[in-house]
Design an enzyme around this catalytic site. Sequence first.
Site, PDB file in Angstrom:
ATOM      1  N   GLY A  95     -20.234  86.340 -27.416  1.00  0.00           N
ATOM      2  CA  GLY A  95     -19.700  85.169 -28.114  1.00  0.00           C
ATOM      3  C   GLY A  95     -20.128  83.839 -27.533  1.00  0.00           C
TER       4      GLY A  95
ATOM      5  N   ASP B 291     -12.126  70.934 -26.454  1.00  0.00           N
ATOM      6  CA  ASP B 291     -13.049  71.650 -27.337  1.00  0.00           C
ATOM      7  C   ASP B 291     -13.015  71.001 -28.721  1.00  0.00           C
ATOM      8  OD1 ASP B 291     -14.310  74.823 -27.291  1.00  0.00           O
ATOM      9  OD2 ASP B 291     -14.065  73.822 -29.241  1.00  0.00           O
ATOM     10  N   ILE B 292     -14.198  70.824 -29.326  1.00  0.00           N
ATOM     11  CA  ILE B 292     -14.308  70.160 -30.626  1.00  0.00           C
ATOM     12  C   ILE B 292     -13.693  71.008 -31.749  1.00  0.00           C
ATOM     13  CG2 ILE B 292     -16.569  71.034 -31.401  1.00  0.00           C
ATOM     14  CD1 ILE B 292     -17.319  68.082 -31.966  1.00  0.00           C
TER      15      ILE B 292
ATOM     16  N   HIS C  89     -19.223  77.609 -18.988  1.00  0.00           N
ATOM     17  CA  HIS C  89     -17.964  76.915 -19.283  1.00  0.00           C
ATOM     18  C   HIS C  89     -16.811  77.902 -19.282  1.00  0.00           C
ATOM     19  CE1 HIS C  89     -19.942  78.039 -23.081  1.00  0.00           C
ATOM     20  NE2 HIS C  89     -18.746  78.241 -23.591  1.00  0.00           N
TER      21      HIS C  89
HETATM   22  P1  5GP Z   1     -18.816  79.584 -26.406  1.00  0.00           P
HETATM   23  O1  5GP Z   1     -18.887  80.020 -27.841  1.00  0.00           O
HETATM   24  O2  5GP Z   1     -20.205  79.307 -25.871  1.00  0.00           O
HETATM   25  O3  5GP Z   1     -18.000  80.436 -25.514  1.00  0.00           O
HETATM   26  O4  5GP Z   1     -18.032  78.206 -26.434  1.00  0.00           O
HETATM   27  C1  5GP Z   1     -18.616  77.008 -26.797  1.00  0.00           C
HETATM   28  C2  5GP Z   1     -17.517  76.080 -27.188  1.00  0.00           C
HETATM   29  O5  5GP Z   1     -18.037  74.772 -27.228  1.00  0.00           O
HETATM   30  C3  5GP Z   1     -16.920  76.369 -28.572  1.00  0.00           C
HETATM   31  O6  5GP Z   1     -15.526  76.619 -28.459  1.00  0.00           O
HETATM   32  C4  5GP Z   1     -17.219  75.091 -29.366  1.00  0.00           C
HETATM   33  O7  5GP Z   1     -16.183  74.733 -30.242  1.00  0.00           O
HETATM   34  C5  5GP Z   1     -17.441  74.059 -28.276  1.00  0.00           C
HETATM   35  N1  5GP Z   1     -18.368  72.997 -28.621  1.00  0.00           N
HETATM   36  C6  5GP Z   1     -19.607  73.155 -29.189  1.00  0.00           C
HETATM   37  N2  5GP Z   1     -20.195  71.954 -29.347  1.00  0.00           N
HETATM   38  C7  5GP Z   1     -19.321  71.030 -28.870  1.00  0.00           C
HETATM   39  C8  5GP Z   1     -19.373  69.607 -28.771  1.00  0.00           C
HETATM   40  O8  5GP Z   1     -20.326  68.948 -29.141  1.00  0.00           O
HETATM   41  N3  5GP Z   1     -18.287  68.997 -28.221  1.00  0.00           N
HETATM   42  C9  5GP Z   1     -17.190  69.696 -27.786  1.00  0.00           C
HETATM   43  N4  5GP Z   1     -16.195  68.984 -27.268  1.00  0.00           N
HETATM   44  N5  5GP Z   1     -17.110  71.033 -27.862  1.00  0.00           N
HETATM   45  C10 5GP Z   1     -18.166  71.694 -28.403  1.00  0.00           C
END
Ligand code: 5GP
Length: 111
Positions: A90, A29-30, A97
């Site tokens: 969230g 995760d970034i 994912h």
């Molecule tokens: P959500 O908020 O949808 O559950 O999780 C999305 C996740 O994707 C977040 O933890 C965010 O940091 C990660 N994320 C968003 N954009 C990118 C990206 O371009 N690269 C990576 N490696 N992670 C990302």
Amino acid sequence: MSTIFGKIIRREIPATIVYEDDRALAFEDINPAAPFHVLVIPKQEIVNVGSLAEGDAALVGHLLRVCGKVAEEAGLSDFRVVTNSGEGAGQSVFHLHFHVLGGRALKWPPG
Ligand code: 5GP
């Protein structure tokens, strides 16, 4: 609808990939929320758990197995697998994912 994760699958943007097979990809995760924070995704474009179909069951089982595998390879015996389904829960990237989190004590319940 393609997302930023589609671009990672197609290698259009970089990511630190820790596992890949024909159906799944796992990458760091970034913006890590724990010392170990890996995302496990299907290569197939599925929006979230709320949009799963009956026929996706084997794929989802495989993705969870990959979650266990990446945690095991990182030497983690204790870890958490989380998935957010919908904006109100969230979810910010609308490609299914599983977050695999570990490397620190994890509180319950999550916010
Ligand atoms: P959500 O908020 O949808 O559950 O999780 C999305 C996740 O994707 C977040 O933890 C965010 O940091 C990660 N994320 C968003 N954009 C990118 C990206 O371009 N690269 C990576 N490696 N992670 C990302």
